[in-house]
Design a protein around this motif. Structure first.
Motif, short mmCIF file in Angstrom:
data_model
loop_
_atom_site.label_atom_id
_atom_site.label_comp_id
_atom_site.label_asym_id
_atom_site.label_seq_id
_atom_site.Cartn_x
_atom_site.Cartn_y
_atom_site.Cartn_z
N THR A 48 0.56 -1.34 0.12
CA THR A 48 0.00 -0.15 -0.03
C THR A 48 0.86 1.47 0.09
OG1 THR A 48 -0.27 -0.05 2.42
CG2 THR A 48 -1.80 -1.23 1.19
N SER A 50 1.40 5.33 0.90
CA SER A 50 1.04 6.30 1.78
C SER A 50 0.88 7.56 1.02
CB SER A 50 2.28 6.67 2.91
OG SER A 50 3.32 7.38 2.24
N PRO A 51 0.29 8.50 2.00
CA PRO A 51 0.01 9.74 1.26
C PRO A 51 1.34 10.44 0.87
CG PRO A 51 -1.50 9.84 2.87
CD PRO A 51 -0.53 8.37 3.27
N LYS A 52 2.47 10.17 1.40
CA LYS A 52 3.72 10.83 1.00
C LYS A 52 4.46 9.93 -0.08
CE LYS A 52 7.55 13.18 2.75
NZ LYS A 52 8.27 13.82 4.05
N THR A 56 4.62 0.02 1.71
CA THR A 56 4.67 -0.80 2.52
C THR A 56 3.80 -2.12 2.59
OG1 THR A 56 3.31 0.28 4.30
CG2 THR A 56 5.62 0.73 4.41
N HIS A 220 9.41 -2.63 3.00
CA HIS A 220 9.37 -0.95 3.32
C HIS A 220 10.17 -0.40 1.99
CE1 HIS A 220 10.34 3.12 4.68
NE2 HIS A 220 9.25 2.99 5.43
N SER A 222 11.18 3.02 0.48
CA SER A 222 11.21 4.63 0.53
C SER A 222 11.22 5.32 -0.64
CB SER A 222 11.93 4.96 1.96
OG SER A 222 13.34 4.81 1.38
N THR A 233 9.68 6.47 8.71
CA THR A 233 8.40 6.22 9.10
C THR A 233 7.91 5.10 8.56
OG1 THR A 233 5.80 7.17 9.39
CG2 THR A 233 7.07 7.63 7.50
N GLY A 234 6.45 4.43 8.88
CA GLY A 234 6.00 3.43 8.24
C GLY A 234 6.18 2.10 8.68
#
Length: 280
Positions: A48, A50-52, A56, A220, A222, A233-234
């Motif tokens: 999925t 993230s908004p940024k 992950t 993850h 990034s 984060t995450g």
């Protein structure tokens, strides 16, 4: 015994990722590529975004009390339009840390605010050997004497702006990917797209062998490592182990090797976790 790697499929994934531009700050194309590639191959791993823009997913393990994570980054070095010059060319600023001499003569793609893409070349302002003295031609390269010449008819700042190019537009370097007959891969941005590909290859090997990790394993990916906060984060709060897959410095006085995995003891900010390092 470790499961067998499907090197051909791993390299195919890597080549596709290398050919997908992702300068830090403009990584959506590459993240979508990774998300789709993982979805096509790993039915038990939902990645999925993230908004940024980081990706992950969790590969279920036999146990859930000490989850682990692997991280790698897909953002790369690049440039940004700092100023549209009176001659229509572009003064640029760095995205990430790179040497100006390493990009002299490099082909680039300019992602214009208008939505169009333009090709160009990074050149010194004293590129003409016929017009400039040796002293001028050999000046130390920096943002003041390097520029992007756009592959479009423009001789003024107004004409360049009419193309839809603005300050803040992202510039991607050509990766120039080559897969050699001896198995070597020549390309820009192997840092760290090769790291992402090794995670892909390891997951594929585990799946093909019918194996399951001992612990839940977070994958993850990034997209802001080149500016210093890629894996900030995450992760789940109870994360037990985190391993970053990235390039290792190969240089004098470094115990590193381009033909092997290097376990990093420290970087300029300080040492890595001693217990995990010794366990590895």
């Amino acid at each position: 015994m470790l499961p067998k790697l499907d090197v051909d499929q791993m390299v195919s994934f890597l080549v596709g990722l290398l050919n997908t531009h992702s300068p830090t700050g403009d990584t959506d194309r590459a993240m979508v590529f990774i998300q789709q590639a993982f979805a096509d191959v790993f039915p038990n791993l939902e990645m999925t975004m993230s908004p940024k823009g980081l990706l992950t997913g969790t590969l279920p393990g036999k146990h859930h009390d000490k989850p682990r994570a692997l991280t790698a980054h897909t953002d790369t070095l690049g440039a940004m339009v700092q100023h549209v010059k009176e001659n229509g060319r572009l003064q640029i600023t760095q995205l990430g840390g790179w040497s100006w001499t390493s990009v002299e003569g490099e082909g680039v793609t300019i992602y214009a605010t208008s939505g169009k893409q333009y090709r160009g070349t990074i050149l010194p302002t004293t590129a003409s050997i016929h017009a400039h003295t040796g002293k001028a031609r050999n000046a130390i390269r920096d943002h003041t004497n390097m520029e992007v010449r756009i592959d479009a008819h423009t001789e003024s700042d107004c004409e360049t702006k009419e193309l839809g190019i603005r300050v803040g537009d992202i510039i991607a370097f050509d990766p120039r990917v080559e897969v050699g007959s001896e198995g070597y891969i020549r390309s820009r941005h192997l840092d760290d797209k090769a790291g992402v590909a090794t995670i892909f290859g390891a997951l594929l090997a585990i799946q093909e062998a019918g194996l399951q990790p001992q612990q839940d394993t977070v994958i993850h990916i990034s997209n802001y490592e080149e500016v210093g906060h890629g894996a900030a984060t995450g992760f789940p709060d109870n994360l037990h182990d985190l391993i970053s897959i990235d390039m290792a410095v190969v240089a004098p006085n470094q115990t590193s090797n381009e033909h092997a995995v290097t376990i990093c003891a420290k970087d300029s900010a300080g040492p890595y976790h001693l217990g995990l390092r010794r366990e590895l």
